[in-house]
Design a protein around this motif. Structure first.
Motif, PDB file in Angstrom:
ATOM      1  N   GLU B 171       0.868  -1.184   0.000  1.00 49.93           N
ATOM      2  CA  GLU B 171       0.000   0.000   0.000  1.00 49.93           C
ATOM      3  C   GLU B 171       0.897   1.224   0.000  1.00 49.93           C
ATOM      4  O   GLU B 171       1.393   1.605   1.048  1.00 49.93           O
ATOM      5  N   ALA B 172       1.096   1.809  -1.167  1.00 45.75           N
ATOM      6  CA  ALA B 172       1.966   2.977  -1.258  1.00 45.75           C
ATOM      7  C   ALA B 172       1.218   4.219  -0.801  1.00 45.75           C
ATOM      8  O   ALA B 172       0.880   5.084  -1.587  1.00 45.75           O
ATOM      9  N   LEU B 173       0.959   4.292   0.515  1.00 43.60           N
ATOM     10  CA  LEU B 173       0.231   5.451   1.031  1.00 43.60           C
ATOM     11  C   LEU B 173       1.172   6.609   1.318  1.00 43.60           C
ATOM     12  O   LEU B 173       0.749   7.732   1.542  1.00 43.60           O
ATOM     13  N   ILE B 174       2.474   6.312   1.356  1.00 42.80           N
ATOM     14  CA  ILE B 174       3.464   7.382   1.440  1.00 42.80           C
ATOM     15  C   ILE B 174       4.345   7.272   0.215  1.00 42.80           C
ATOM     16  O   ILE B 174       4.531   6.189  -0.333  1.00 42.80           O
ATOM     17  N   ASN B 175       4.867   8.393  -0.203  1.00 39.95           N
ATOM     18  CA  ASN B 175       5.664   8.395  -1.424  1.00 39.95           C
ATOM     19  C   ASN B 175       6.582   9.603  -1.386  1.00 39.95           C
ATOM     20  O   ASN B 175       6.387  10.515  -0.585  1.00 39.95           O
ATOM     21  N   PHE B 176       7.576   9.599  -2.270  1.00 35.56           N
ATOM     22  CA  PHE B 176       8.371  10.807  -2.435  1.00 35.56           C
ATOM     23  C   PHE B 176       7.562  11.797  -3.240  1.00 35.56           C
ATOM     24  O   PHE B 176       7.050  11.477  -4.321  1.00 35.56           O
ATOM     25  N   ILE B 177       7.441  13.005  -2.729  1.00 34.41           N
ATOM     26  CA  ILE B 177       6.720  14.057  -3.432  1.00 34.41           C
ATOM     27  C   ILE B 177       7.748  15.114  -3.806  1.00 34.41           C
ATOM     28  O   ILE B 177       8.568  15.503  -2.969  1.00 34.41           O
ATOM     29  N   ASN B 186       5.825  12.065   1.899  1.00 37.84           N
ATOM     30  CA  ASN B 186       4.548  12.534   2.425  1.00 37.84           C
ATOM     31  C   ASN B 186       3.418  11.632   1.951  1.00 37.84           C
ATOM     32  O   ASN B 186       3.608  10.759   1.109  1.00 37.84           O
ATOM     33  N   THR B 187       2.252  11.892   2.514  1.00 32.40           N
ATOM     34  CA  THR B 187       1.053  11.189   2.078  1.00 32.40           C
ATOM     35  C   THR B 187       0.328  12.070   1.075  1.00 32.40           C
ATOM     36  O   THR B 187       0.678  13.230   0.893  1.00 32.40           O
ATOM     37  N   PHE B 188      -0.695  11.545   0.459  1.00 34.12           N
ATOM     38  CA  PHE B 188      -1.591  12.376  -0.333  1.00 34.12           C
ATOM     39  C   PHE B 188      -2.374  13.226   0.670  1.00 34.12           C
ATOM     40  O   PHE B 188      -2.701  12.747   1.755  1.00 34.12           O
ATOM     41  N   PRO B 189      -2.670  14.487   0.328  1.00 42.59           N
ATOM     42  CA  PRO B 189      -3.379  15.329   1.294  1.00 42.59           C
ATOM     43  C   PRO B 189      -4.657  14.637   1.812  1.00 42.59           C
ATOM     44  O   PRO B 189      -5.414  14.077   1.025  1.00 42.59           O
ATOM     45  N   ASP B 190      -4.848  14.660   3.121  1.00 38.68           N
ATOM     46  CA  ASP B 190      -6.033  14.079   3.767  1.00 38.68           C
ATOM     47  C   ASP B 190      -6.195  12.574   3.560  1.00 38.68           C
ATOM     48  O   ASP B 190      -7.277  12.039   3.735  1.00 38.68           O
ATOM     49  N   LYS B 191      -5.150  11.907   3.120  1.00 39.58           N
ATOM     50  CA  LYS B 191      -5.218  10.441   3.030  1.00 39.58           C
ATOM     51  C   LYS B 191      -4.107   9.877   3.918  1.00 39.58           C
ATOM     52  O   LYS B 191      -2.995   9.658   3.468  1.00 39.58           O
TER      53      LYS B 191
END
Ligand code: SF4
Ligand code: SF4
Ligand code: FES
Ligand code: FES
Lengths: 215, 882
Positions: B171-177, B186-191
């Protein structure tokens, strides 16, 4: 506007069809969303993640890597002034300074009327017309202070609408039906290519086995 | 020569070393005693080569050049230099560069003292920085989930957390942004990063960028005390290090066990320790008279218990015991002896009516986790493994993705493994046996369901010896008979196949092995199969098969039970029928609760005996694959609480009997003689260095391969510096030992005695199938499903986990939703005709069988069980007006 309109969604699905792996369509879909809204809205990124089967964080991670994809709102026109070597020598820095004053924003900023976002660019491959400027990836140059101002005026007045589409539009011509990618042929060609490879490897191995490793 | 023992020779720093083909230089050098510094490399993750800390000189056609040791596989004749001036300069430079933006707030950083960045800077770094520019700034730690904080200034972009989330957890809920200097995790905003496995990213972060809420600012590494242990959050048996400070638990870290958890833990296991520190803990024996409760001494409590117990002993079947799945093996053996030999009752059940017929586990060839991941085909007949046995899910997912394990799943609703399954068959409750039959039976025509056709071909083409059946509980509602018959049908049809237990409660598998279920004696023996040694030691064993939990409760409600022991059990929340449980408990003359924490059932107890919690006592536990591993002790037990085996000894003494145990050594001395499954084992042997991965029982002469020395890698898992193995000191150098474990003799006759009970005709043991009531139109068949954060007793008492329980909801399939005409997201009420469950969110999931409604089980509140109980139940859904 946020998620794809029904029309856009149809186009998105057609794009996905073109790839053997759904996730390969991520970047084309980002462009599609940008064409619709001028930038990538959160909802669009979420929808793209659903369509291609990755997480929204992966869409954001991918989109934020590329300069041409915007995850924050930008103006109708993205004005990029080049300050790389050729343009620098021909006054690119000064042009950028002028642009900042003329538009009233620093690089990265958007004018209050939402028309222009100013950017400082590395070489945009228009060096022969240095100092060069690009507006929504259409090129102008060489520009001085005055010609820059008149470019802005023309854009604002709509005189260049035929030349410069609103930000996000990559092409104004769209296929109405999917292109006929000869997938079966491609796969066949690939497979026979592989066979050729395998045949070569086998022949080589045989030769080595028979004649020792003198190669 | 086969691949596994092929080697490659290379030269590292002038010494010739051997390595496995394909191994990276960094790993090969480490095994040969040369430690190359690293950040992004982690032995359990795919290499990426992004941090450049591991640069070494490698000779190529044009002389030596700098190469990342974590990204270059060894090759025959390779020359590597790790300590040249050039390599040192490179390492020095990389550190200076990594520190250019690092805030150096070590004095207020939780990682300080166990930080690979700090440590490697001391050893390999420049000491001084030439950077004078302003550093990059971000708001100090931001919560990326309820459990994890992220400090982006400290992050060195090693890609460990993001690789874990994507590759291991899926579950790639965090990633390099972003990119370049402004890149951030970071995560996707509000996820939020709400993953069951989020704690692992905190564990492997090589700096203080990721910290876990329960541990922030709790302790300093040099103040921690630690001991090795086994997680009892479920029955996977993950190896952990328990860390405490001032007699309070502060942190668990996952130990790298090759056999079990590969250093990973789930968040329930990792953070569940907060329940041990809970202020609700029971610390004093309590006696209740009507509504008046009074604290008592152990002596008073025992005196109070002796009288009703002595009376009840005249009719042994009027004594019953429910629970035990949370006990250690030693407790279970002693309680088993107390119940079956002293009381003479067989009405003892560690399962709460939500498990499986124990004979499926005692009469089958049992698989290990290694068998399952190395199998050709794994057939899942269980709940969602990610919800029930989380780290096993990680192992199976990895095997399906990278080592060709084919998963065939039979399920009532799509599970977390569905995307990785070779075939996923959605079956309705009641149809499982029939579906399995169609998979294994020869029949002329091609099955109409394509997934059945695929599964059938996979199973038919597989070597039966390499088929493993993961047997758990697919549906908590209704009877499990159909599913049990399905398991038996499959195993009977494929002689040589093995069964991996999917029973999830901590030590429920150990409880079955200790005979703590009806009809059994220790060592997977039936009541009639007790060894001569057992009969000698026990004097008597029951002849009548006793009652299971639902039967005990029904009998109690009828007034047939006089003394009922609840040992770590809460039948009101966990047994299938809460109302029956309430009636039963109200009716029993003497309910004795042996508990660490109060629960819904303890309020019916006339005597409450406080038990020592996990980490407060030593012992051992048995996991799904029959691996016995140690429980370490780090805390002084709370209040007057005691380990359960001692409580059993006290109870026996109170009625004038002597169980014969004064220590856990005594328990093992007897157990290892009477139980063929445990023959040859001892507490010393379990604590010896050769058994750090635990011991698989029965101990066979070969077959098990155990990892050599466990290496504690301070860069892979920062914080585990040195850790004691918690067993008593091993008597090293005694005896020859079996091939498998030093100091332990495999005993052929004992193994044979265990194996001889494996039945080829499993199905014959089970009852004939029940009548399935027809389904009326508009009726829905319930599937009750377990979730990891289910609001159970332990979770409710772990303050950081309580909030993670998902909102109550029901899930139906697409066509069911369409036929009802309700949209996803609407609020609905579930009704069984007499009672209702309101305020549920309706979820639509294409993977749910038609005519089925999936309901998530809630823990302590026990509301779902009140609506969903009994067999052949049919439900309806109503839309709530908004
Ligand atoms: S947060 Fe930690 S683990 Fe993740 S990339 Fe940054 S340093 Fe590495
Ligand atoms: S999977 Fe089970 S044993 Fe492993 S950490 Fe989670 S709860 Fe503990
Ligand atoms: S340097 Fe400006 S366009 Fe090339
Ligand atoms: S590049 Fe090798 S450890 Fe990071």
């Amino acid at each position: 506007m946020a998620r794809f309109t029904p029309d856009m969604e149809t186009r998105a699905l057609a794009v996905i069809e073109l790839y053997p792996e759904r996730r390969s369509a991520t970047i084309p879909l980002c462009h599609l969303a940008q064409e619709q809204d001028g930038y990538l809205t959160r909802e669009a990124m979420e929808q793209i993640s659903e369509l291609v089967g990755i997480t929204p964080a992966e869409v954001l991670g991918t989109a934020s890597f590329y300069d041409m994809l915007h995850t924050e709102p930008v103006g109708k026109y993205l004005v990029g002034v080049c300050t790389n070597i050729a343009c620098l020598l021909k006054g690119g820095e000064e042009l950028l300074e002028h642009a900042e004053q003329a538009l009233g924003v620093a690089p990265g900023g958007t004018t209050d009327d939402g028309m222009f976002t100013l950017e400082e660019m590395e070489c945009i491959a228009h060096c022969d017309k240095a100092p060069a400027v690009q507006v929504n990836y259409r090129f102008f140059g060489p520009l001085g202070d005055e010609s820059f101002d008149s470019l802005v005026e023309e854009l604002r007045g709509g005189a260049l609408d035929a030349v410069v589409p609103p930000h996000g539009t990559l092409s104004r011509v769209h296929r109405t039906s999917g292109i006929a990618v000869p997938l079966a042929e491609i796969i066949e060609a690939r497979r026979s290519g592989d066979l050729l490879e395998a045949e070569r490897a086998r022949a080589k191995a045989e030769a080595e086995g028979a004649g020792g490793n003198q190669l | 020569m086969n691949d596994s023992d092929a080697t490659v020779k290379l030269v590292v720093d002038g010494h010739e070393i051997q390595a496995k083909p394909g191994e990276m230089i960094i790993a090969a050098a480490e095994k040969a005693g040369v430690l190359i510094p690293r950040f992004c490399y982690h032995p359990r993750l795919e290499p990426v080569g992004v941090c450049r800390m591991c640069l070494v000189e490698v000779k190529g056609p044009r002389g030596f050049s700098l190469q990342p040791a974590c990204y270059l596989p060894v090759a025959e004749g390779m020359e590597v230099v790790t300590n040249s001036d050039k390599a040192k300069k490179a390492q020095d430079g990389v550190l200076e560069y990594l520190l250019a933006n690092h805030p150096l707030d070590c004095p207020v950083c939780d990682k300080g003292g166990e930080c690979p960045l700090q440590d490697q800077t001391f050893v390999y770094g420049p000491g001084e920085s030439r950077f004078v520019e302003e550093k990059r700034h971000y708001p100090k730690p931001i919560p990326i989930s309820k459990l994890v904080y992220l400090d982006r200034e400290r992050c060195i972009q090693c890609d460990r957390c993001t690789r874990f989330a994507d590759d291991v957890a899926g579950e790639a809920l965090i990633n390099f942004i972003g990119r370049g200097g402004s890149i951030q995790v970071n995560t996707f905003p509000d996820k939020p990063f709400s993953s069951y496995f989020s704690g692992n990213t905190v564990q492997i972060c090589p700096v203080g960028a990721l910290t876990a809420t329960p541990y922030r600012f709790k302790a300093r590494p040099w103040d921690l005390e630690q001991v090795e242990s086994t997680c009892v959050g479920c029955s996977v048996g993950c190896q952990i290090v328990v860390q405490s400070s001032e007699n309070e638990l502060v942190r668990y870290l996952g130990l790298d066990s090759e056999a079990v958890n590969h250093s990973w833990l789930c968040d329930k296991g990792r953070f569940g320790f907060e329940s041990v520190n809970s202020s609700d803990r029971l610390g004093t024996p309590t006696i209740r008279n009507g509504t008046a409760a009074k604290e008592a001494s152990w002596t008073e409590a025992m005196a109070k218990l002796a009288e009703p117990l002595n009376r009840a002993r005249k009719r042994p079947e009027s004594i019953a015991i429910i629970g035990g799945a949370h006990l250690a093996n030693e407790d279970l053996y002693v309680w088993s002896k107390l119940a079956k030999s002293i009381f003479g009752t067989d009405s003892v059940d560690a399962q709460l009516g939500d498990g499986l017929d124990p004979r499926l586990l005692t009469r089958t060839n049992r698989a290990t986790i290694a068998d399952a991941v190395g199998a050709e085909v794994l057939v899942l007949l269980s709940g969602d493994i990610r919800e029930e046995l989380p780290v096993l899910f990680l192992r199976l997912r990895e095997a399906a993705i990278s080592s060709g394990l084919k998963i065939v799943e039979l399920t009532h609703a799509a599970t977390s493994l569905t995307p990785n399954a070779a075939a996923s068959i959605v079956v309705s409750p009641g149809q499982v046996e029939a579906t399995v039959r169609s998979l294994v039976e020869q029949s002329g025509q091609e099955p109409s369901d394509p997934s059945i056709a695929v599964a059938k071909a996979i199973i038919a083409g597989a070597d039966p010896n390499r088929i493993v059946v993961l047997a758990g509980r697919m549906n908590q509602a209704g009877s499990s008979l159909d599913q049990e018959r399905a398991i038996a049908t499959l195993i009977d049809a494929k002689p040589g196949s093995k069964l991996l237990s999917g029973l999830r409660r901590a030590n429920v598998n150990g409880a079955i092995d200790m005979g703590f279920v009806p009809g059994h004696l220790p060592g997977r023996c039936a009541l009639t199969e007790g060894s001569k040694e057992l009969i000698d030691a026990w004097k008597q064993v029951p002849t009548q098969i006793g009652r299971s939990t639902p039967e005990i409760l029904a009998a109690a409600a009828n007034g047939e039970i006089d003394v009922l022991f609840l040992i770590g059990a809460d039948p009101i929340s966990d047994a299938p029928d809460p109302e029956l449980s309430e009636r039963a408990l109200a009716k029993v003359g003497t309910v004795v609760s042996v508990e660490t924490l109060p629960n819904a059932s303890t309020r019916f107890a006339s005597i409450i005996l406080p038990a020592a919690a996990f980490t407060e006592r030593m012992g051992s536990t048995t996991n799904v694959e029959s691996r016995i591993s140690l429980l370490g002790q780090k805390l002084v037990s709370f209040g007057l609480s005691r380990p359960e085996w001692m409580i059993a000894v006290e109870i026996a003494a109170a009625i004038g009997e002597d169980l014969g145990f004064e220590s856990m050594h005594d328990v093992w001395r007897e157990l290892s003689v009477v139980s063929p499954l445990h023959r040859g084992l001892s507490l010393q042997a379990l604590g010896s260095p050769g058994t750090r991965e635990g011991v698989l029982v029965p101990v066979r002469r070969s077959r098990v391969s155990i990892a050599s020395n466990r290496s504690l890698d301070p860069v892979a898992t920062p914080g585990i510096i040195s850790v004691e193995h918690s067993g008593p000191p091993s008597s090293s150098g005694t005896g020859r030992g079996s091939d498998a474990y030093p100091g332990i003799e495999a005993n052929a006759s004992a193994v044979e005695s265990v194996d001889s009970r494996i039945s080829g005709d499993l199905l014959d043991l089970l009852a004939t199938p029940n009548e399935v009531a027809p389904i009326g139109s508009g009726d829905l068949v319930p599937v009750l499903r377990r979730r990891l954060f289910d609001g159970g007793t332990m979770l409710v008492r772990s303050k950081n986990l309580t909030e993670l329980a998902p909102a109550p909801r029901v899930t139906v399939g697409g066509s069911t939703a369409a036929s009802m005409g309700f949209a996803a997201g609407s609020k609905v009420t579930l009704s069984n005709g007499t009672s209702e469950l309101p305020d549920l969110e309706l979820v639509v999931d294409r993977g749910v069988a038609d005519g089925v409604v999936v309901v998530d089980l809630d823990g302590e509140s026990g509301l779902t069980r009140r609506v969903i109980q009994g067999e052949n139940l049919r439900l309806t859904i109503k839309l709530e007006s908004v």
